[in-house]
Write an enzyme that holds these catalytic residues in place. Structure first.
Site, PDB file in Angstrom:
ATOM      1  N   GLU A 111      -2.188  43.663  56.164  1.00  0.00           N
ATOM      2  CA  GLU A 111      -0.799  43.224  56.248  1.00  0.00           C
ATOM      3  C   GLU A 111      -0.517  42.525  57.581  1.00  0.00           C
ATOM      4  O   GLU A 111       0.249  41.571  57.628  1.00  0.00           O
ATOM      5  CB  GLU A 111       0.130  44.425  56.049  1.00  0.00           C
ATOM      6  CG  GLU A 111       0.169  44.835  54.579  1.00  0.00           C
ATOM      7  CD  GLU A 111       0.667  46.248  54.342  1.00  0.00           C
ATOM      8  OE1 GLU A 111      -0.053  47.198  54.714  1.00  0.00           O
ATOM      9  OE2 GLU A 111       1.762  46.399  53.779  1.00  0.00           O
TER      10      GLU A 111
ATOM     11  N   ARG B 210       7.519  42.848  61.030  1.00  0.00           N
ATOM     12  CA  ARG B 210       7.628  43.367  59.659  1.00  0.00           C
ATOM     13  C   ARG B 210       9.054  43.867  59.458  1.00  0.00           C
ATOM     14  O   ARG B 210       9.544  44.704  60.222  1.00  0.00           O
ATOM     15  CB  ARG B 210       6.656  44.519  59.466  1.00  0.00           C
ATOM     16  CG  ARG B 210       6.802  45.112  58.102  1.00  0.00           C
ATOM     17  CD  ARG B 210       6.065  46.410  57.975  1.00  0.00           C
ATOM     18  NE  ARG B 210       6.292  46.947  56.652  1.00  0.00           N
ATOM     19  CZ  ARG B 210       6.265  48.223  56.366  1.00  0.00           C
ATOM     20  NH1 ARG B 210       6.036  49.111  57.301  1.00  0.00           N
ATOM     21  NH2 ARG B 210       6.479  48.633  55.133  1.00  0.00           N
TER      22      ARG B 210
ATOM     23  N   ARG C 164       5.839  61.452  47.261  1.00  0.00           N
ATOM     24  CA  ARG C 164       6.991  60.979  46.475  1.00  0.00           C
ATOM     25  C   ARG C 164       6.728  61.135  44.985  1.00  0.00           C
ATOM     26  O   ARG C 164       5.614  60.916  44.518  1.00  0.00           O
ATOM     27  CB  ARG C 164       7.267  59.494  46.761  1.00  0.00           C
ATOM     28  CG  ARG C 164       7.795  59.265  48.156  1.00  0.00           C
ATOM     29  CD  ARG C 164       8.002  57.784  48.414  1.00  0.00           C
ATOM     30  NE  ARG C 164       7.466  57.441  49.716  1.00  0.00           N
ATOM     31  CZ  ARG C 164       7.057  56.234  50.090  1.00  0.00           C
ATOM     32  NH1 ARG C 164       7.131  55.221  49.241  1.00  0.00           N
ATOM     33  NH2 ARG C 164       6.589  56.025  51.283  1.00  0.00           N
TER      34      ARG C 164
ATOM     35  N   ASN D 111       5.316  46.181  64.036  1.00  0.00           N
ATOM     36  CA  ASN D 111       5.816  46.976  62.916  1.00  0.00           C
ATOM     37  C   ASN D 111       6.559  48.164  63.522  1.00  0.00           C
ATOM     38  O   ASN D 111       5.951  49.123  63.982  1.00  0.00           O
ATOM     39  CB  ASN D 111       4.627  47.441  62.061  1.00  0.00           C
ATOM     40  CG  ASN D 111       5.065  48.229  60.847  1.00  0.00           C
ATOM     41  OD1 ASN D 111       6.241  48.556  60.698  1.00  0.00           O
ATOM     42  ND2 ASN D 111       4.120  48.553  59.986  1.00  0.00           N
TER      43      ASN D 111
ATOM     44  N   HIS E  58       5.839  46.710  49.674  1.00  0.00           N
ATOM     45  CA  HIS E  58       4.429  46.361  49.922  1.00  0.00           C
ATOM     46  C   HIS E  58       4.142  44.898  49.578  1.00  0.00           C
ATOM     47  O   HIS E  58       3.002  44.528  49.277  1.00  0.00           O
ATOM     48  CB  HIS E  58       3.446  47.215  49.069  1.00  0.00           C
ATOM     49  CG  HIS E  58       3.451  48.673  49.337  1.00  0.00           C
ATOM     50  ND1 HIS E  58       3.429  49.615  48.320  1.00  0.00           N
ATOM     51  CD2 HIS E  58       3.467  49.366  50.490  1.00  0.00           C
ATOM     52  CE1 HIS E  58       3.434  50.821  48.860  1.00  0.00           C
ATOM     53  NE2 HIS E  58       3.466  50.694  50.174  1.00  0.00           N
TER      54      HIS E  58
END
Ligand code: ADP
Length: 397
Positions: free
Chosen positions: A385, A91, A241, A7, A180
């Site tokens: 993940e 990823r 955010r 990743n 996601h």
């Protein structure tokens, strides 16, 4: 077979080596400050202590070199040579409309990913640097791209189109993509199996609540809606955010605060969410929980706004799917923060949901957190993940 999962961000690179037979992590680590002074690697071989070393890492290729060195070190490594690494799963954040599933990487695929760079300018180029660096050092090893957006490509147009002139979609592919996806895919499968239902015959809402947070609706094995949009800024109130806003706020605030659009977006991405709502107290729910329990108004406000937004999305997605069989909480907050799950579940009486107060105290394990009699079941399910990327990589090669 051992699968290396990478990743790669702009200045960091996370990696895990997973044995696909046992699905165990045999080594994992992180290179950070790549291209910056003070770069280094941490590596944890299975069952052993973390090893930390500082090395100059001018670029990602140097970082991958140290990853390989760590994995194959004769004293602390976990494999004898590179030959024991059968494949690499990367990823990749944005696959645009081009990729609806994991894909074996070749030059054509790299070009197609590059064409999506506009949609994720901070992430995709960095992800591709990781791919290139691995290709250079492991030219014989098959590589697979696993996209954050792919799982959501099944959304119907009424879910992915914005209420904008259609020509913007045609010209620039402005639409909702969602992120996601690897986590929503993994957790929705786990949820179906915990319910004892066929994945292709149930309605699931997944709440991935981490620093970045999103909700998705999965109906009969397909994602039909998700809360993030063209970028990961839309949807829930997150750590820093803003999530959904009246777009007119942008011009209003730019005028009032004398900011340009880039400064404004920086505020929306980095200074908003529960961090902004708590008056810059924290974006971390452990701090917010502490403040909440002490009765601090700023923390109570941030937590209540966060939870309320999740509740609204759950309601919207129950409506979109004409019902829901189960809701699954995952990621840092979803797996660990019982008081947030409880606040959210307390809104959901209309779905026949009641909190199991004992089970809801647990962290980091797959467990039913609504009572057994609740009409709609609620689970907390740890996401994974890296394992999902390793599984998809194995499947493809
Ligand atoms: P991301 O991957 O988006 O950076 P994470 O999934 O790691 O985010 O989630 C980060 C959030 O999860 C933080 O708000 C943090 O407080 C919360 N969190 C993580 N671990 C724990 C824990 N053990 N207990 C309580 N909250 C936790």
């Amino acid at each position: 077979m051992n699968i290396l999962v990478i990743n790669c961000g702009s200045s960091s690179l996370k990696f895990q080596l997973i044995d696909s037979d046992s699905e165990k992590v045999i080594g994992k680590g992180l290179c950070d400050r790549i291209g910056i002074e003070g770069s280094g690697i941490t590596f944890t071989p299975e069952g052993k202590d973390k090893i930390k070393k500082e090395y100059p890492m001018p670029d990602h290729e140097a970082a991958i070199k140290y990853v390989i060195e760590a994995l194959t070190d004769k004293d602390t490594g976990v494999v004898k040579s590179l030959e024991e690494i059968g494949a690499v799963g990367h990823r990749i954040v944005h696959g645009g409309e081009k990729f609806n599933k994991a894909t074996l990487i070749n030059e054509e695929v790299i070009k197609a990913i590059e064409e999506c760079n506009d949609l994720a300018p901070l992430h995709n180029p960095a992800n591709l640097i990781g791919v290139r660096a691995c290709q250079k050092l492991m030219p014989e090893t098959p590589m697979v791209a696993v996209f954050d957006t792919a799982f959501h490509q099944t959304m119907p147009k009424e879910a992915y189109l914005y209420g904008l002139p259609y020509s913007y979609y045609e010209k620039y592919k402005i639409r909702r993509y969602g992120f996601h996806g690897t986590s929503h895919d993994f957790v929705s499968h786990e949820a179906a199996s915990m319910m004892g239902k066929d994945y292709d015959d149930c309605k699931i809402i997944v709440c991935h609540l981490g620093n970045g947070a999103s909700v998705s609706a999965v109906k009969n094995g397909k994602c039909v809606d998700t809360s993030m949009g063209l970028t990961p800024l839309e949807g829930l109130i997150m750590g820093t955010r803003s999530g959904d806003l009246d777009p007119a706020i942008l011009e209003f605030l730019c005028d009032k605060e004398n900011m340009n659009i880039h400064e404004m977006l920086n505020v929306l991405n980095k200074k908003s969410g529960v961090f902004g709502l708590s008056e810059d107290f924290s974006s971390d729910f452990r701090d917010l929980e502490d403040g909440y329990n002490k009765g601090q108004e700023n923390c109570i406000r941030a937590v209540e706004c966060f939870c309320y937004r999740v509740v609204k999305y759950i309601g919207a997605y129950a409506a979109a799917m004409n019902g829901v069989d189960c809701i699954a909480f995952t990621a840092g907050i979803g797996e660990n923060t019982a008081f947030v799950r409880e606040i959210i579940m307390n809104y959901l009486g209309y779905l026949g949901i009641e909190v199991d107060k004992v089970n809801n105290k647990t962290r980091g394990e797959s467990i039913l957190i609504s009572t057994k009699d609740s009409k709609v079941k609620v689970y907390s399910i740890p996401t994974n993940e890296e394992l999902a990327i390793a599984r998809q990589t194995l499947e493809l090669i």
